[in-house]
Design a protein around this motif. Structure first.
Motif, PDB file in Angstrom:
ATOM      1  N   GLN A  39     -18.788  57.180  10.630  1.00  0.00           N
ATOM      2  CA  GLN A  39     -19.448  56.593   9.469  1.00  0.00           C
ATOM      3  C   GLN A  39     -20.939  56.392   9.743  1.00  0.00           C
ATOM      4  N   THR A  40     -21.342  56.455  10.999  1.00  0.00           N
ATOM      5  CA  THR A  40     -22.758  56.234  11.342  1.00  0.00           C
ATOM      6  C   THR A  40     -23.313  57.429  12.102  1.00  0.00           C
ATOM      7  N   HIS A  43     -21.753  61.010  11.486  1.00  0.00           N
ATOM      8  CA  HIS A  43     -21.423  61.343  10.105  1.00  0.00           C
ATOM      9  C   HIS A  43     -21.925  62.721   9.705  1.00  0.00           C
ATOM     10  N   PHE A  73     -25.753  49.453   6.707  1.00  0.00           N
ATOM     11  CA  PHE A  73     -25.467  49.773   8.103  1.00  0.00           C
ATOM     12  C   PHE A  73     -24.477  48.805   8.737  1.00  0.00           C
ATOM     13  N   TYR A  76     -21.002  50.076   7.637  1.00  0.00           N
ATOM     14  CA  TYR A  76     -20.651  51.345   8.265  1.00  0.00           C
ATOM     15  C   TYR A  76     -20.434  51.149   9.768  1.00  0.00           C
ATOM     16  N   ASP A  80     -16.968  51.671  12.077  1.00  0.00           N
ATOM     17  CA  ASP A  80     -16.924  52.482  13.289  1.00  0.00           C
ATOM     18  C   ASP A  80     -16.492  51.697  14.519  1.00  0.00           C
ATOM     19  N   ARG A 132     -26.664  58.646   7.719  1.00  0.00           N
ATOM     20  CA  ARG A 132     -25.411  59.193   7.211  1.00  0.00           C
ATOM     21  C   ARG A 132     -25.582  60.594   6.653  1.00  0.00           C
TER      22      ARG A 132
END
Length: 154
Positions: A39-40, A43, A73, A76, A80, A132
């Protein structure tokens, strides 16, 4: 536009700024599996290799979002790494200090270019983060390439 009827500009900005916190609260209330960086920081791989999640056996859950899936952030990072995202913040602070002192000491064009891209990424953490997108990886590569090219040219 129909959702925003009767809202002033101030109401819209306030709603936009609180969406990330509301959606983070929804994430904290739901049991889920970690996404291990997808997700970070990883990605961009989902653009290059769309089946990476299936290949690695990582499932992304569907969440009941408040309005739009506006995550910043913190959310996300929480998806993670869970609460270990606080260590990621510490790492980002250390990296910022490294760039800052490095630019002050030796004024390297490569370091200045990478520092600019880093600050661009950090400034976007308060909205949907630029890390992202695949364009962030391209921005880092282009900044590095042009900085090295300029250093060799000079």
């Amino acid at each position: 536009m129909s959702r925003m009827q009767g809202y002033s500009v101030f109401d819209f900005v306030f709603m936009y700024m609180k969406l990330g916190l509301i959606n983070l609260q929804l994430l904290l209330q739901v049991d889920y599996g970690y996404t291990f960086g997808f997700q970070t920081i990883f990605h961009f791989l989902t653009y290059v290799w769309p089946g990476v999640n299936d290949s690695l056996g990582i499932e992304f859950q569907d969440y009941k979002w408040f309005w739009n899936p506006a995550l910043y952030f913190a959310s996300y990072g929480y998806l993670d790494f869970g609460y270990f995202v606080l260590l990621l913040y510490s790492f980002l602070g250390a990296l910022s200090a490294f760039f800052d002192t490095g630019v002050k000491r030796n004024n390297s064009k490569v370091l200045i270019s990478l520092y600019f891209v880093f600050l661009y990424a950090v400034a976007s953490l308060f909205t949907v983060p630029v890390i992202r997108g695949v364009e962030f990886v391209l921005a880092v590569l282009l900044a590095s390439f042009f900085a090295i090219f300029l250093v060799k040219k000079v």
